[in-house]
Design a protein around this motif. Structure first.
Motif, PDB file in Angstrom:
ATOM      1  N   GLY A 160       0.925   4.042   5.714  1.00 32.41           N
ATOM      2  CA  GLY A 160       2.041   3.764   4.835  1.00 32.41           C
ATOM      3  C   GLY A 160       2.711   2.455   5.185  1.00 32.41           C
ATOM      4  N   LEU A 161       3.681   2.090   4.370  1.00 33.60           N
ATOM      5  CA  LEU A 161       4.383   0.822   4.559  1.00 33.60           C
ATOM      6  C   LEU A 161       5.037   0.698   5.934  1.00 33.60           C
ATOM      7  N   SER A 162       5.472   1.819   6.486  1.00 35.01           N
ATOM      8  CA  SER A 162       6.197   1.787   7.761  1.00 35.01           C
ATOM      9  C   SER A 162       5.476   2.586   8.840  1.00 35.01           C
ATOM     10  N   ALA A 163       4.167   2.641   8.753  1.00 34.10           N
ATOM     11  CA  ALA A 163       3.397   3.457   9.700  1.00 34.10           C
ATOM     12  C   ALA A 163       3.618   3.045  11.143  1.00 34.10           C
ATOM     13  N   THR A 164       3.848   1.763  11.363  1.00 33.14           N
ATOM     14  CA  THR A 164       4.014   1.283  12.738  1.00 33.14           C
ATOM     15  C   THR A 164       5.357   1.688  13.338  1.00 33.14           C
ATOM     16  N   LEU A 165       6.273   2.172  12.508  1.00 28.21           N
ATOM     17  CA  LEU A 165       7.607   2.521  12.996  1.00 28.21           C
ATOM     18  C   LEU A 165       7.715   3.974  13.451  1.00 28.21           C
TER      19      LEU A 165
END
Length: 224
Positions: A160-165
């Motif tokens: 997803g757009l914020s997978a790294t968070l």
């Protein structure tokens, strides 16, 4: 010999009764569904779960819905939502230690819910029986809880757009379904871009609603 056999039968019967009692106790007599809405939805229930929650409550008594309090605005800052989820679980358990919970989140609400999971430990972790997410920007590739809207694996290995968070913590995977529609650019940046038709389709997708209701009922009835 007869006495020994009778004793063995009695012990076996006692074990069966105890096992049945434990199984009955594992089902939830009182539960709260914590509904966390997506960006732009007005305070209240999310459109993403209305049908699902209606099905759950029709099939299992003792339930109530709590709508997470937070702005859900376009800043995408969902900290208030995360804190409200954690606070509601913990405060409810103080007055009712046997309460069970289902957490659900749509879009930004899914991110807020995902970020609450590491903060729910001990009794709070035990009390949350299931987590159902749709269009999660923190959808992380490779998790066993990742499914598409048909329950398949076409979006298992996308980010997803914020997978790294964030992403679903490993100890929560067995309690979670992280549903991502193929091509939904919020949770599937491999095949889609941003908020699109696929991202907005969850509320009217009967597969998703039935999947969510079936999953939640199983978890509440001791399937976890």
């Amino acid at each position: 010999m007869v006495q020994i056999q009778n004793l063995a039968l009695a012990l076996a019967a006692g074990t069966a009764v105890s096992g049945a009692a434990i199984e009955r106790q594992s089902a939830c007599s009182s539960y709260t569904i914590i509904d966390t809405r997506g960006t732009g939805e007005l305070q209240g229930p999310s459109a993403g779960f209305r049908t699902m929650n209606s099905q759950i409550q029709q099939q299992m008594s003792g339930g109530k819905v709590y709508n997470t309090m937070y702005p859900a605005d376009f800043s995408q800052i969902s900290t208030e939502g995360t804190n409200d989820i954690v606070d509601h679980v913990q405060s409810t358990l103080q007055s009712n230690p046997d309460e069970c919970f289902i957490l659900e989140g749509y879009s930004q609400g899914a991110a807020a819910t995902t970020n609450a999971l590491p903060k729910l430990t001990g009794a709070s972790f035990d009390a949350v029986k299931g987590v159902f997410l749709i269009g999660n920007p923190e959808h992380r590739s490779g998790k066993a809880c990742n499914v598409d809207t048909n329950g398949g694996d076409t979006t298992k290995n996308v980010n997803g757009l914020s997978a790294t968070l964030g992403g679903i913590p490993d100890n929560w995977v067995s309690k979670t379904l992280d549903v991502c529609n193929y091509g939904d650019g919020v949770c599937d940046t491999t095949h889609g871009f941003g908020i699109n038709a696929q991202h907005l389709a969850y509320p009217t997708n009967s597969n998703v609603q039935q999947m969510g209701a079936k999953f939640a009922l199983k978890q509440l009835q001791g399937g976890n």
